[in-house]
Design an enzyme around this catalytic site. Sequence first.
Site, PDB file in Angstrom:
ATOM      1  N   SER A  62       0.827  -1.206   0.000  1.00  0.00           N
ATOM      2  CA  SER A  62       0.000   0.000   0.000  1.00  0.00           C
ATOM      3  C   SER A  62       0.862   1.258   0.000  1.00  0.00           C
ATOM      4  CB  SER A  62      -0.907   0.025   1.233  1.00  0.00           C
ATOM      5  OG  SER A  62      -1.570   1.284   1.350  1.00  0.00           O
TER       6      SER A  62
ATOM      7  N   HIS B 178      -0.008   4.009   1.174  1.00  0.00           N
ATOM      8  CA  HIS B 178      -0.200   4.700   2.446  1.00  0.00           C
ATOM      9  C   HIS B 178       0.894   4.347   3.447  1.00  0.00           C
ATOM     10  CE1 HIS B 178      -4.083   6.674   1.778  1.00  0.00           C
ATOM     11  NE2 HIS B 178      -4.405   5.610   1.036  1.00  0.00           N
TER      12      HIS B 178
ATOM     13  N   ASP C 195      -5.360  10.726   1.165  1.00  0.00           N
ATOM     14  CA  ASP C 195      -6.685  10.788   0.563  1.00  0.00           C
ATOM     15  C   ASP C 195      -7.343  12.081   1.001  1.00  0.00           C
ATOM     16  OD1 ASP C 195      -6.332   8.263  -0.535  1.00  0.00           O
ATOM     17  OD2 ASP C 195      -7.311   7.233   1.131  1.00  0.00           O
TER      18      ASP C 195
ATOM     19  N   GLU D  87      -9.298   6.606  -8.598  1.00  0.00           N
ATOM     20  CA  GLU D  87      -9.381   7.230  -7.277  1.00  0.00           C
ATOM     21  C   GLU D  87      -8.977   8.702  -7.381  1.00  0.00           C
ATOM     22  OE1 GLU D  87      -7.232   5.162  -4.256  1.00  0.00           O
ATOM     23  OE2 GLU D  87      -8.357   3.298  -4.490  1.00  0.00           O
TER      24      GLU D  87
ATOM     25  N   TRP E  83      -9.380  10.968  -5.431  1.00  0.00           N
ATOM     26  CA  TRP E  83      -9.076  11.525  -4.107  1.00  0.00           C
ATOM     27  C   TRP E  83      -7.672  11.157  -3.595  1.00  0.00           C
ATOM     28  CZ3 TRP E  83     -12.518   7.454  -4.949  1.00  0.00           C
ATOM     29  CH2 TRP E  83     -12.090   6.205  -4.496  1.00  0.00           C
TER      30      TRP E  83
END
Length: 282
Positions: free
Chosen positions: A191, A193, A200, A249, A251
């Site tokens: 990921s 993140h 996000d 995505e 965002w």
Amino acid sequence: MKQLLFISISLLSIMLSACSLTETSSEGNDQAEPAPASDKEIDSKEKPAFKSEMESPESDSSEEKESGESSQNQQEPNETSEEGLTIVKNPESIKVVVNKNRKLPEGYTPPDLTIPNVPFYFDEELPKKQMRKEAAGALEKLFKAADQAGQDLVAASGYRSYERQKNLFEGYIEEYGEEKAKTFSARPGTSEHQTGLAMDVTSAKMSFKLDESFRDTEEGEWLAEHAHEYGFIIRYPKGKQDITGYTYEPWHLRYVGKDISSDIHKAEETLEEFFGHYPSES
């Protein structure tokens, strides 16, 4: 008769001597004048090849780069995980590419995590407020510019640990099934993140949800047009699922620095296309 035999032997001796002299002369010339290719091979071994010496007006820098990377890859093969994924060697670089084929090292936690001074949709001091320091500073500038342009952006989710991603991914599998879950959620360790370079974002108009319709809002439109000016890209763009491995995505912001973000935005590429790291189906 003896006289004729003596003359024949003398002539044969003279001919053999001439052949010997010819061969010796030829060997001497080979040693004194080596081929140009040999000179280049010797030079390359005796001194380092600096970039300024390697480049020439007719050289193609992209070909040299590919050749150098290929040589390096042959000398230092990529480490792979038990699942057969490539383990990235530069997890702390802002250029790191993490996707379905490329995994962060086990136990990786990014350094210098900090909380950017931007509005979040929640007040709790949760880890998902964090980003790498450089990325956080860039996000603050982006949010300030958006506010000045009358846009009401709100941060939703930044850093996510391996354990947190594992819980989320397993939860999505239970709810949607594995095949569906893989289209929008990353396996733990893969990921973005977890790198601390992603955030996000959403808006009050979206009721703080993360949805594709965010692109149709003023905030989503502004972000798509201006994020690259602050070092961010829309990581998973529309129509690129076959390359990124994930659905659209609008965002999801990923920090890569202004130079790279501007190049990617101009070329309308993904991070995979820009660096040549394409994920396989999994």
